[in-house]
Scaffold this motif. Structure first.
Motif, PDB file in Angstrom:
ATOM      1  N   VAL A   1       0.870  -1.181   0.000  1.00 27.66           N
ATOM      2  CA  VAL A   1       0.000   0.000   0.000  1.00 27.66           C
ATOM      3  C   VAL A   1       0.903   1.225   0.000  1.00 27.66           C
ATOM      4  CG1 VAL A   1      -1.764   1.296   1.264  1.00 27.66           C
ATOM      5  CG2 VAL A   1      -1.816  -1.194   1.265  1.00 27.66           C
ATOM      6  N   ARG A   2       0.744   2.070  -0.990  1.00 28.69           N
ATOM      7  CA  ARG A   2       1.523   3.318  -1.056  1.00 28.69           C
ATOM      8  C   ARG A   2       0.553   4.488  -0.887  1.00 28.69           C
ATOM      9  NH1 ARG A   2       5.008   0.135  -4.003  1.00 28.69           N
ATOM     10  NH2 ARG A   2       3.559  -0.103  -5.739  1.00 28.69           N
ATOM     11  N   MET A   3       0.866   5.308   0.102  1.00 27.05           N
ATOM     12  CA  MET A   3      -0.043   6.392   0.438  1.00 27.05           C
ATOM     13  C   MET A   3       0.716   7.721   0.413  1.00 27.05           C
ATOM     14  SD  MET A   3      -2.290   6.405   3.919  1.00 27.05           S
ATOM     15  CE  MET A   3      -2.811   4.730   3.876  1.00 27.05           C
ATOM     16  N   VAL A   4       0.181   8.687  -0.250  1.00 26.12           N
ATOM     17  CA  VAL A   4       0.782  10.030  -0.229  1.00 26.12           C
ATOM     18  C   VAL A   4      -0.284  10.989   0.301  1.00 26.12           C
ATOM     19  CG1 VAL A   4       1.851  11.864  -1.586  1.00 26.12           C
ATOM     20  CG2 VAL A   4       2.246   9.479  -2.216  1.00 26.12           C
ATOM     21  N   LEU A   5       0.062  11.639   1.427  1.00 21.10           N
ATOM     22  CA  LEU A   5      -0.919  12.522   2.068  1.00 21.10           C
ATOM     23  C   LEU A   5      -0.458  13.966   2.013  1.00 21.10           C
ATOM     24  CD1 LEU A   5      -1.590  10.537   5.386  1.00 21.10           C
ATOM     25  CD2 LEU A   5      -2.767  10.293   3.208  1.00 21.10           C
ATOM     26  N   ARG A   6      -1.393  14.846   1.929  1.00 23.70           N
ATOM     27  CA  ARG A   6      -1.104  16.276   2.094  1.00 23.70           C
ATOM     28  C   ARG A   6      -1.779  16.708   3.388  1.00 23.70           C
ATOM     29  NH1 ARG A   6      -1.709  18.613  -3.791  1.00 23.70           N
ATOM     30  NH2 ARG A   6       0.325  18.020  -4.569  1.00 23.70           N
ATOM     31  N   VAL A   7      -0.987  17.229   4.281  1.00 28.43           N
ATOM     32  CA  VAL A   7      -1.508  17.579   5.603  1.00 28.43           C
ATOM     33  C   VAL A   7      -1.376  19.077   5.799  1.00 28.43           C
ATOM     34  CG1 VAL A   7      -1.252  17.153   8.068  1.00 28.43           C
ATOM     35  CG2 VAL A   7      -0.829  15.323   6.455  1.00 28.43           C
ATOM     36  N   ASN A   8      -2.394  19.650   6.413  1.00 25.70           N
ATOM     37  CA  ASN A   8      -2.420  21.098   6.593  1.00 25.70           C
ATOM     38  C   ASN A   8      -2.160  21.454   8.054  1.00 25.70           C
ATOM     39  OD1 ASN A   8      -2.742  23.727   5.982  1.00 25.70           O
ATOM     40  ND2 ASN A   8      -4.932  23.616   5.525  1.00 25.70           N
ATOM     41  N   GLY A   9      -1.071  22.191   8.299  1.00 25.57           N
ATOM     42  CA  GLY A   9      -0.775  22.756   9.614  1.00 25.57           C
ATOM     43  C   GLY A   9      -0.877  21.806  10.786  1.00 25.57           C
ATOM     44  N   ALA A  10      -0.261  20.633  10.684  1.00 27.30           N
ATOM     45  CA  ALA A  10      -0.334  19.674  11.778  1.00 27.30           C
ATOM     46  C   ALA A  10       0.653  20.010  12.888  1.00 27.30           C
ATOM     47  CB  ALA A  10      -0.049  18.286  11.238  1.00 27.30           C
TER      48      ALA A  10
ATOM     49  N   ARG B   1      -4.940 -17.506   0.617  1.00 34.14           N
ATOM     50  CA  ARG B   1      -3.833 -16.595   0.286  1.00 34.14           C
ATOM     51  C   ARG B   1      -3.997 -15.262   1.016  1.00 34.14           C
ATOM     52  NH1 ARG B   1      -0.886 -17.696  -4.766  1.00 34.14           N
ATOM     53  NH2 ARG B   1      -1.599 -19.706  -5.496  1.00 34.14           N
ATOM     54  N   LEU B   2      -5.249 -14.807   1.101  1.00 34.61           N
ATOM     55  CA  LEU B   2      -5.507 -13.533   1.769  1.00 34.61           C
ATOM     56  C   LEU B   2      -5.151 -13.614   3.248  1.00 34.61           C
ATOM     57  CD1 LEU B   2      -6.795 -10.661   1.335  1.00 34.61           C
ATOM     58  CD2 LEU B   2      -8.902 -11.649   2.201  1.00 34.61           C
ATOM     59  N   ARG B   3      -5.466 -14.748   3.871  1.00 34.85           N
ATOM     60  CA  ARG B   3      -5.169 -14.911   5.302  1.00 34.85           C
ATOM     61  C   ARG B   3      -3.667 -14.877   5.554  1.00 34.85           C
ATOM     62  NH1 ARG B   3      -9.592 -18.387   5.049  1.00 34.85           N
ATOM     63  NH2 ARG B   3     -11.357 -17.493   6.166  1.00 34.85           N
ATOM     64  N   GLU B   4      -2.888 -15.322   4.546  1.00 39.43           N
ATOM     65  CA  GLU B   4      -1.427 -15.362   4.716  1.00 39.43           C
ATOM     66  C   GLU B   4      -0.747 -14.184   4.026  1.00 39.43           C
ATOM     67  OE1 GLU B   4      -0.791 -19.140   2.983  1.00 39.43           O
ATOM     68  OE2 GLU B   4      -1.679 -20.228   4.677  1.00 39.43           O
ATOM     69  N   MET B   5      -1.489 -13.184   3.679  1.00 38.59           N
ATOM     70  CA  MET B   5      -0.954 -12.045   2.915  1.00 38.59           C
ATOM     71  C   MET B   5       0.113 -11.290   3.712  1.00 38.59           C
ATOM     72  SD  MET B   5      -1.268 -10.514  -0.027  1.00 38.59           S
ATOM     73  CE  MET B   5      -2.673 -11.413  -0.625  1.00 38.59           C
ATOM     74  N   ASP B   6       1.189 -10.975   3.009  1.00 39.01           N
ATOM     75  CA  ASP B   6       2.273 -10.209   3.615  1.00 39.01           C
ATOM     76  C   ASP B   6       2.098  -8.744   3.182  1.00 39.01           C
ATOM     77  OD1 ASP B   6       4.578  -9.482   4.831  1.00 39.01           O
ATOM     78  OD2 ASP B   6       5.904 -10.239   3.249  1.00 39.01           O
ATOM     79  N   TRP B   7       1.717  -7.888   4.126  1.00 39.11           N
ATOM     80  CA  TRP B   7       1.403  -6.499   3.787  1.00 39.11           C
ATOM     81  C   TRP B   7       2.604  -5.586   4.014  1.00 39.11           C
ATOM     82  CZ3 TRP B   7      -3.037  -4.973   1.520  1.00 39.11           C
ATOM     83  CH2 TRP B   7      -4.141  -5.820   1.597  1.00 39.11           C
ATOM     84  N   SER B   8       2.757  -4.608   3.194  1.00 42.09           N
ATOM     85  CA  SER B   8       3.720  -3.536   3.470  1.00 42.09           C
ATOM     86  C   SER B   8       3.021  -2.204   3.195  1.00 42.09           C
ATOM     87  CB  SER B   8       4.971  -3.686   2.605  1.00 42.09           C
ATOM     88  OG  SER B   8       4.648  -3.522   1.257  1.00 42.09           O
ATOM     89  N   VAL B   9       3.274  -1.249   4.064  1.00 45.06           N
ATOM     90  CA  VAL B   9       2.613   0.054   3.928  1.00 45.06           C
ATOM     91  C   VAL B   9       3.667   1.156   3.949  1.00 45.06           C
ATOM     92  CG1 VAL B   9       0.914   1.637   4.935  1.00 45.06           C
ATOM     93  CG2 VAL B   9       0.582  -0.827   5.156  1.00 45.06           C
ATOM     94  N   SER B  10       3.629   2.012   2.968  1.00 43.27           N
ATOM     95  CA  SER B  10       4.528   3.175   2.995  1.00 43.27           C
ATOM     96  C   SER B  10       3.665   4.441   2.930  1.00 43.27           C
ATOM     97  CB  SER B  10       5.509   3.123   1.829  1.00 43.27           C
ATOM     98  OG  SER B  10       4.833   3.281   0.630  1.00 43.27           O
ATOM     99  N   VAL B  11       3.975   5.375   3.805  1.00 40.94           N
ATOM    100  CA  VAL B  11       3.195   6.615   3.859  1.00 40.94           C
ATOM    101  C   VAL B  11       4.114   7.814   3.641  1.00 40.94           C
ATOM    102  CG1 VAL B  11       1.645   8.032   5.283  1.00 40.94           C
ATOM    103  CG2 VAL B  11       1.609   5.544   5.512  1.00 40.94           C
ATOM    104  N   GLY B  12       3.819   8.571   2.646  1.00 38.29           N
ATOM    105  CA  GLY B  12       4.554   9.810   2.393  1.00 38.29           C
ATOM    106  C   GLY B  12       3.675  10.986   2.795  1.00 38.29           C
ATOM    107  N   VAL B  13       4.274  11.910   3.528  1.00 41.85           N
ATOM    108  CA  VAL B  13       3.483  13.074   3.973  1.00 41.85           C
ATOM    109  C   VAL B  13       4.095  14.340   3.384  1.00 41.85           C
ATOM    110  CG1 VAL B  13       2.582  14.327   5.974  1.00 41.85           C
ATOM    111  CG2 VAL B  13       2.930  11.861   6.114  1.00 41.85           C
ATOM    112  N   GLU B  14       3.270  15.128   2.745  1.00 39.64           N
ATOM    113  CA  GLU B  14       3.765  16.379   2.137  1.00 39.64           C
ATOM    114  C   GLU B  14       3.217  17.579   2.881  1.00 39.64           C
ATOM    115  OE1 GLU B  14       2.482  16.189  -1.880  1.00 39.64           O
ATOM    116  OE2 GLU B  14       3.856  14.579  -2.409  1.00 39.64           O
TER     117      GLU B  14
END
Lengths: 329, 358
Positions: free
Chosen positions: A253-262, A316-329
């Motif tokens: 899962v590749r996620m790119v977020l734009r965050v305002n004034g955190a 296969r879903l039960r044994e799924m190997d997940w990776s998550v990357s989150v980019g914050v701009e």
């Protein structure tokens, strides 16, 4: 004259052959179906036609769902019509006992069933929940429910669970249903119920977890997101989920977020969100809930349904190997 | 467009009128083709082929296209302007009688299938009050007012934009539900199901031959109608496949379920629109079958009773048990293209032989 007659006769064919005018029907706004000790009960929330702005609950019981629905029809003061249905609520014990598709298939046989109705699950007594369904704004319950659902979906605390969408998911995606509960004497909508590969309702998600799922599904693009470290304001979110090929054993899962004034640093947001998403995804996988619809990508690797079943996607879903990357701009 | 041209002389006016009537007649045949192909595809092929249904239907159309091309080739070689004229030139009086017997029989079979589909849609699908026979008699009675050699094609020609608008509204409502994985798995249930589907549907393109029964307007090429029909059918098939997964498509049981599937999960308004579209197109297609069967049977003579006779036969067919009738029609529909293929091959060979001798 002859042409006019033809058009008039064609018009007759196009016109509805309905036996009753609309004002002689009881339009259900919410329909609840539950099963206790082998007995099915169906509740319907219909307008009280004697007092404007008020609603009444009618119910029917039977040994089967069909019998309960027939009893419900018989108990309604006028012919019951599901064309204005906003909520189809499954009782908690029913949800955990049998695949929801069984009940939906029976419900689907009713031609008047509104396909845009939202599918919800509750673990509180159905009768109490039905009585608690009252217009929170204005005088129409249907409008009030529409507004409430739209608001929660926008917040991400509820996922759209339209009947037409759920019925069309097939074996490729698991539905995530709306969670209904009682907040004092008011009916509340927030959070979600997860459904496994076998169609059984399993676990509930909190409002925060549902927000994360909404973000992962690409439904929550902006708004307020609650993290353990604090609250962030999203202005945009791009999410991409990719299944590894040809092994179908891992997903990224590749996620790119734009965050305002955190107030929280971007690194902390990134790490916290990745951790929370990973925990949620692993939980979904273990349960066999394909809420993200990875099966839609996986089925492209099968040339026939026979091959698809050989792939054994739920395992296969039960044994799924997940990776998550989150980019914050 | 010829019918919008400024016409001055009586000759030009007559030609413009003939062209307009020819276009109206072609509209009727095109509607009949589209309804017949989609009816067979949705009711016979869909439960077998599942997600492969769109390309299996196109595959099943190919024999029909081939027969169309053979007949068009024979027409070109003999210089005959219409199919019946070509049969007469190639096979003499036998060909003329063949056209008067074979084509009405094919149209009656197709009309009976459409009639059964419409009545079953009323009785088992929408749930209209009334028995199969009473609804059939009512439909037949209404159709009596519509049967007219010139009037029915004109009505279809006038209604074409209305039908197109309704179809476009349905198509637009489908756009939000499109999922590209609906086309997967490409082979649907597997090889055996595909073979079964092809066996059930290889004749579905037979009505394409009807495109040759009318003289073509000067502005229209023969291939244009073919492409138009194939295009319309392909769009509907793709929309059905892209909005419903294989699991749902193969779960369709019973005649009305297949017909109603395209609008099954739509909003109430679109569903109602879809039912109206189905009813109207089936109604017109049944009328077209009866009218054309009558026209062929009376071999161009200006008598109207054969069309009413055909309609009476179609209405009477509904006295049979609907499921048994539908099963019987399914067996007949599988072989509708065979006699046409034999006739097309024979005519082409005779026409080529004559050309070589010259």
């Amino acid at each position: 004259m002859r042409r006019l007659m033809i058009v008039a006769l064609l018009g007759l064919l196009c016109a509805g052959c309905t036996a009753l005018p609309a004002e002689e029907r009881a339009f259900a706004v919410a329909l609840g179906v539950s099963r206790e000790a082998g007995e099915w009960t169906a509740h319907a929330r219909i307008p009280n036609y004697q007092k404007a702005g008020e609603y009444q609950t009618v119910q029917g019981t039977g040994d089967t769902l069909e019998a309960a629905l027939a009893a419900l029809d018989a108990s309604a003061p006028m012919q019951l019509h599901l064309g204005q249905l906003r909520l189809l609520i499954l009782g908690g014990t029913l949800g955990g006992q049998a695949p929801i598709s069984d009940a939906l298939t029976i419900m689907q046989q009713r031609q008047d069933l509104r396909q845009e109705a939202c599918l919800a699950v509750t673990d509180v007594p159905m009768e109490a929940l039905m009585e608690a369904l009252r217009p929170a704004a204005g005088t129409r319950l249907s409008k009030s429910l529409d507004v409430m659902l739209a608001t929660r979906v926008e917040e991400g605390t509820v996922l759209t669970a339209m009947l037409s969408e759920i019925l069309r998911m097939g074996e490729r995606q698991s539905p995530v249903l709306v969670r209904m509960y009682m907040d004092g004497d008011q009916a509340a909508i927030s959070g979600a119920w997860l459904v496994d590969a076998g169609g059984i309702v399993r676990e509930a998600l909190s409002a925060q977890e549902t927000q994360l799922l909404s973000l992962l599904l690409g439904q929550l693009r902006s708004g307020t997101l609650t993290l353990p470290e604090g609250v962030i304001r999203l202005t945009d979110a791009q999410v991409q989920t990719e299944l590894s090929t040809p092994t179908l054993q891992s997903a990224a899962v590749r996620m790119v977020l734009r965050v305002n004034g955190a107030a929280i640093s971007r690194e902390v947001i990134s790490a916290s969100l990745a951790r929370a998403c990973l925990t949620l995804l692993n939980r979904l996988s273990v349960m066999g809930c394909d809420a993200l619809g990875l099966g839609r990508q996986a089925i492209a690797h099968a040339d026939s349904m026979e091959h698809w079943h050989e792939l054994n996607w739920p395992k296969r879903l039960r044994e799924m190997d997940w990776s998550v990357s989150v980019g914050v701009e | 467009m010829m019918h919008r041209m400024q016409v001055d002389s009586p000759e030009e006016r007559r030609r413009a009128r003939l062209q307009a009537e020819s276009m109206a007649a072609e509209s009727l045949v095109r509607l009949l083709c589209i309804v017949s192909v989609l009816r067979t595809a949705l009711t016979r092929l869909l439960p077998l082929a599942g997600s492969a249904f769109w390309w299996v239907t196109l595959l099943c159309l190919l024999p029909g296209v081939l027969v169309y091309l053979l007949l068009a080739g024979a027409m070109s070689l003999t210089g005959a302007p219409t199919l019946t004229e070509m049969l007469r030139r190639c096979l003499g009086a036998a060909g003329s009688w063949m056209g008067a017997i074979l084509l009405p029989l094919l149209l009656l079979a197709d009309g009976a299938a459409s009639f059964t589909a419409l009545i079953t849609l009323f009785t088992e699908g929408i749930g209209t009050r009334g028995t199969q026979l009473t609804l059939a008699i009512l439909t037949g009675a209404v159709l009596c007012f519509c049967l007219n050699r010139e009037g029915l094609p004109r009505a279809v020609h006038l209604l074409r934009w209305l039908l197109l608008a309704a179809a476009l509204m349905w198509g637009a409502s489908c756009l939000g539900a499109i999922r590209m994985d609906g086309l997967q798995p490409v082979l649907g249930g597997g090889q055996e199901e595909i073979i079964d589907a092809v066996r059930a549907g290889w004749s579905l393109g037979w009505p394409l031959a009807l495109l040759l029964i009318n003289e073509k307007p000067e502005s229209r090429r023969p291939v244009q109608s073919l492409v138009g029909i194939a295009g319309a059918v392909l769009i509907v098939l793709l929309l059905v496949c892209l909005t419903n997964p294989h699991e749902l498509l193969t779960g369709v049981h019973g005649l009305p379920d297949g017909l109603m599937l395209p609008v099954q999960y739509s909003s109430n308004g679109i569903r109602m629109l879809g039912y109206c579209l189905l009813m109207l197109t089936f109604f017109l297609a049944i009328g077209a079958s009866a009218q054309l069967a009558g026209d062929f049977a009376c071999r161009g003579r200006a008598v109207c009773w054969p069309a009413f006779g055909a309609l009476l036969l179609l209405t009477a067919s509904q006295a049979l048990h609907p499921h048994r009738l539908w099963a019987l029609l399914g067996q007949i529909e599988r072989w509708l293209l065979l006699p046409l293929s034999i006739v097309a091959l024979a005519c082409l060979m005779i026409a080529m032989g004559r050309r070589l001798r010259k």
